[in-house]
Design an enzyme around this catalytic site. Structure first.
Site, PDB file in Angstrom:
ATOM      1  N   ASP A  91     -65.596  18.603  34.086  1.00 24.73           N
ATOM      2  CA  ASP A  91     -64.755  19.055  35.205  1.00 24.73           C
ATOM      3  C   ASP A  91     -63.323  19.198  34.726  1.00 24.73           C
ATOM      4  O   ASP A  91     -62.695  18.206  34.357  1.00 24.73           O
ATOM      5  CB  ASP A  91     -64.827  18.026  36.350  1.00 24.73           C
ATOM      6  N   ASP A 134     -73.655  20.672  42.834  1.00 27.42           N
ATOM      7  CA  ASP A 134     -72.701  19.720  42.257  1.00 27.42           C
ATOM      8  C   ASP A 134     -72.024  18.858  43.321  1.00 27.42           C
ATOM      9  O   ASP A 134     -71.256  19.362  44.140  1.00 27.42           O
ATOM     10  CB  ASP A 134     -71.636  20.543  41.498  1.00 27.42           C
TER      11      ASP A 134
HETATM   12  C1  DX5 Z   1     -66.042  17.181  41.835  1.00 25.85           C
HETATM   13  C2  DX5 Z   1     -66.763  17.564  40.552  1.00 25.85           C
HETATM   14  C3  DX5 Z   1     -68.170  17.017  40.500  1.00 25.85           C
HETATM   15  C4  DX5 Z   1     -68.230  15.478  40.629  1.00 25.85           C
HETATM   16  C5  DX5 Z   1     -69.661  15.008  40.779  1.00 25.85           C
HETATM   17  O1  DX5 Z   1     -64.862  17.926  41.940  1.00 25.85           O
HETATM   18  O2  DX5 Z   1     -66.822  18.955  40.391  1.00 25.85           O
HETATM   19  O3  DX5 Z   1     -68.785  17.444  39.289  1.00 25.85           O
HETATM   20  O4  DX5 Z   1     -67.642  14.903  39.477  1.00 25.85           O
HETATM   21  O5  DX5 Z   1     -69.641  13.591  40.875  1.00 25.85           O
HETATM   22  P1  DX5 Z   1     -70.621  12.833  41.902  1.00 25.85           P
HETATM   23  O6  DX5 Z   1     -72.030  13.058  41.415  1.00 25.85           O
HETATM   24  O7  DX5 Z   1     -70.210  11.405  41.813  1.00 25.85           O
HETATM   25  O8  DX5 Z   1     -70.399  13.451  43.255  1.00 25.85           O
HETATM   26 ZN    ZN Z   2     -68.095  19.699  38.806  1.00 25.36          ZN
END
Ligand code: DX5
Ligand code: ZN
Length: 292
Positions: free
Chosen positions: A120, A253
């Site tokens: 990310d 996601d």
């Molecule tokens: C949020 C990110 C996601 C997040 C997912 O902005 O794009 O990829 O890190 O993490 P979890 O699985 O904890 O929601």
């Molecule tokens: Zn993400």
């Protein structure tokens, strides 16, 4: 094999299961009477297809835990085990929640059979917080033995696109979408479009024939550990039903854990962050795979 079950699974395994389920409602109610009590199959209820999947997953669990009479559902379990093909789903691990100790986290990810590392990239222009710098990103790619799936949450696309060489997914909420798609394709890397939970799916229709991946956000971008937003499920259904017309992969996601992963079966790739990186990575990945 009970031909009823064959027909049910042919519907579920088809490319547009929701339409076929609606067309065969009475038949399915006869096979799975329990569904009659559920939210029902109606045009604007996006959950019905998940009622069916969910029912079947619960049946498998029940048989495995000897709660449900094995003989009564033996067919299901045998059939599903034969049809493993619809249970596949790739997992991309997000280390956003492990930002402060990403090196240690990558070491653990390297010892799992996760399919991707989901990187990310946030510079604070599209989300409040920021994440990894370009140097950290380069180091992360060096340290990780997985393919890296770059998710850019920024409006400074020109600069960031020039710096990254892996497949790049950026947000449809930016301007000049076509320009950036072309910019990325010129680099001969895969291009994806990400869409926020409250952005209408129709905004990406003009680009579906140009992109390699659609990233459906099931949380508001910016941090890990948020709750899965079921309101995005109709997007996954639509994208699955139209997948064959184009050649995009479907990625989802945010907020994915051992409960919610069974709701995103239509996706090709599930991004999992905090559920996987909290505790034993391999054990958590196993818990996810069991539920897919
Ligand atoms: C949020 C990110 C996601 C997040 C997912 O902005 O794009 O990829 O890190 O993490 P979890 O699985 O904890 O929601
Ligand atoms: Zn993400």
């Amino acid at each position: 094999m009970n031909e009823n079950l064959e027909k049910l699974f042919d519907i579920l395994l088809s490319n547009n299961p929701s339409i076929l389920i609606r067309e065969n409602e009475d038949y399915i109610f006869n096979i799975i009477p329990e569904l009659r009590k559920s939210k029902g199959f109606n045009q604007n209820n996006p959950w019905h297809i998940y009622d069916v999947y969910d029912h079947i997953l619960h049946v498998i669990d029940g048989v495995k835990e000897n709660i449900i009479l094995k003989s009564r559902y033996e067919n299901y379990v045998k059939f599903i085990e034969e049809k493993e093909r619809w249970l596949f789903l790739k997992v991309a691990v997000s280390i956003l929640s492990e930002k402060d100790n990403y090196k240690e986290s990558i070491e653990k990810i390297n010892k799992t059979d996760a399919d991707y590392l989901h990187l990310d990239v946030m510079d604070g222009s599209f989300t409040e917080s920021s994440s990894f710098s370009l140097n950290e990103s380069k180091e992360i790619k060096e340290l990780c033995n997985k393919k890296v799936d770059v998710h850019i949450m920024s409006i400074n696309l020109k600069k960031i696109i020039s710096e990254y060489i892996n497949n790049i997914t950026f947000h449809i909420e930016n301007n000049d979408i076509e320009k950036y798609i072309d910019l990325i394709k010129e680099k001969n890397i895969k291009v994806g479009l990400a869409i926020n939970p409250d952005t209408d799916l129709s905004t990406i229709y003009p680009y579906l024939d140009k992109i390699d991946r659609v990233l459906v956000m099931s949380v508001v971008p910016g941090k890990g550990g948020q709750k899965f937003m079921g309101s995005v499920i109709p997007k996954l259904i639509y994208l699955k039903e139209n997948k064959d017309k184009y050649n995009y992969e479907i990625e989802v996601d945010g907020g994915i854990n051992k409960e919610t992963i069974s709701l995103v079966k239509n996706a090709d790739i599930a991004v999992v962050g905090s559920f996987l990186t909290n505790g034993d990575y391999n054990k958590n990945l196993e818990l996810l795979k069991e539920r897919i």
